[in-house]
Motif scaffolding. Sequence first.
Motif: not given
Lengths: 249, 271
Positions: A90, A94-97, A99, A107-108, A111, A157
């Motif tokens: 992105f 757009a990193l998960f803030d 984490m 994460f992926p 999941e 990621r």
Amino acid sequence: MSDGEVVIQFEGVTKKFGEHVILSNLNFEIYKNKITTILGFSGAGKSTLLKLILGLSLPSEGTIKVLGQDLAHLENLALREFRRNFGMVFQYAALFDAMTAYKNVEFPLKEFTELRPSERDHKVRHLLTSVGIDEFGMRKLPSELSGGMRKRVGLARALALSPAIMLYDEPTTGLDPITSKMVNDLIVDTAEAHKDRGLTSVIISHDIKATLKISDFIAFLDRGRIVEYLPAKDFVNSDHPLVQEFVHL
Amino acid sequence: MSMSKSHSQHPWIYRAIFDMGSSILHILRGLGKIYLFASHFFYWVWRPPYRLRLVFEQLFFIGNKSVFIIVLSGAFTGMVMAYQTYFGFKLINVDTLVGPVVAISLAKELAPVLSGLIVAGRAGAAMAAQIGTMKVTEQIDALEVMGINSFQYLAAPRIIAGTLALPMLSIIFLFVGCTGAYIVGTKALLIDEAIFYSKLGEFMYLEDLLQGTIKAFFFGFLISLIGTYFGFEVTEGAEGVGRGTNQAVVWGMICVLVLDYFLTSFLIRIL
């Protein structure tokens, strides 16, 4: 224009919001193993085009085939599964803030894969070190990372699930020239490193200099229309006035 | 012709009617969207993957982290109510009924409503802010691109946790409130301890506790639904996050109070 296996195909694609036409009758193809850049001024419809490729939005007219699959024919769940073919970097990563860099990349994998914790750990570390993030950086939260490092973590990621198509949304926006060069080099290196499995890269950009350096093909989007689509080496010689204006900015 | 003449003579009337109509339409549109959002919840909550870890994380955030403020509010509400009712009741010589009156008021109304208002202000606002920030920084898009249903990942665990946490918080509020009333009643106002207990047992029923718990269950659902809804509705950067958070708190509180009336009028007939 034909240059290998087609990965993304636009056939008469029009996108409207109400009466407002955003993209108009797009017909073009993106080829496997190549870096294709969609270039254009702000408001030309580049982000909408990206959303169409991802199936986050459907065309008002025409069809988009990705890896031979018409996205409009996919049910919600199937479309979500299909999106795992994409890796996306992105504009602002757009990193998960909540984490750390490590957790963002993990994460992926957590999941969607059945990897054992040790295998997962190995893969996360490999991905992060391959984009130049060291042990210390892995433990940092996104807010503690510089813009360039965030982009690198975002790239790691995006690569985690070994996607067939990498999408880059304005990858160098907001970065200083040195970091921009580093990000551009990383895009080329990533494409090279994953060439054997046929990684296709699509970049949305308005950075003409970088685009000319790193792309195989360049499509110029203006007010919802592809006005020029050429191999990068021929792009500067285009006689289209808008392209000339953009090249000589 | 006459219409346009009247229009120009009383432009403020037409403007007022137009504004009122627009506001009503805006509210109806909002209610419709919340209804659709709730339908999404009931659709997705039964479908895998079940993210129990996220539900527990949210239970910890909404529940455990609200315990301190709930205990504090409950204790002082119970103590203040004990004082207020005591001096009123003393005038008509029924001061021994302070215990049951405070306990029933807390059980049926104050514990669920005040817990609801506190959770709306704390957790509802946090939900809207967290999800809203994720939206404006494209983190929700990142989830979607990975093939993760952002609603199922972000909203469903919060709504489940909110629905489960509020009844528990309401019971804690009630217990602490009654303890506060007991301490004030027996130690400061010198009501006999045995009478305080016996009257409590005489006038308070399980149905009173049940009524409050059912209310808290619905309040918890509504507060978390509204909090997550306004989070997903956020647009326009930091200003939008602020607006979304504010709306989540305001509408969460209003809905608790309005729903309380309807639930009371319904539950009072069946319990």
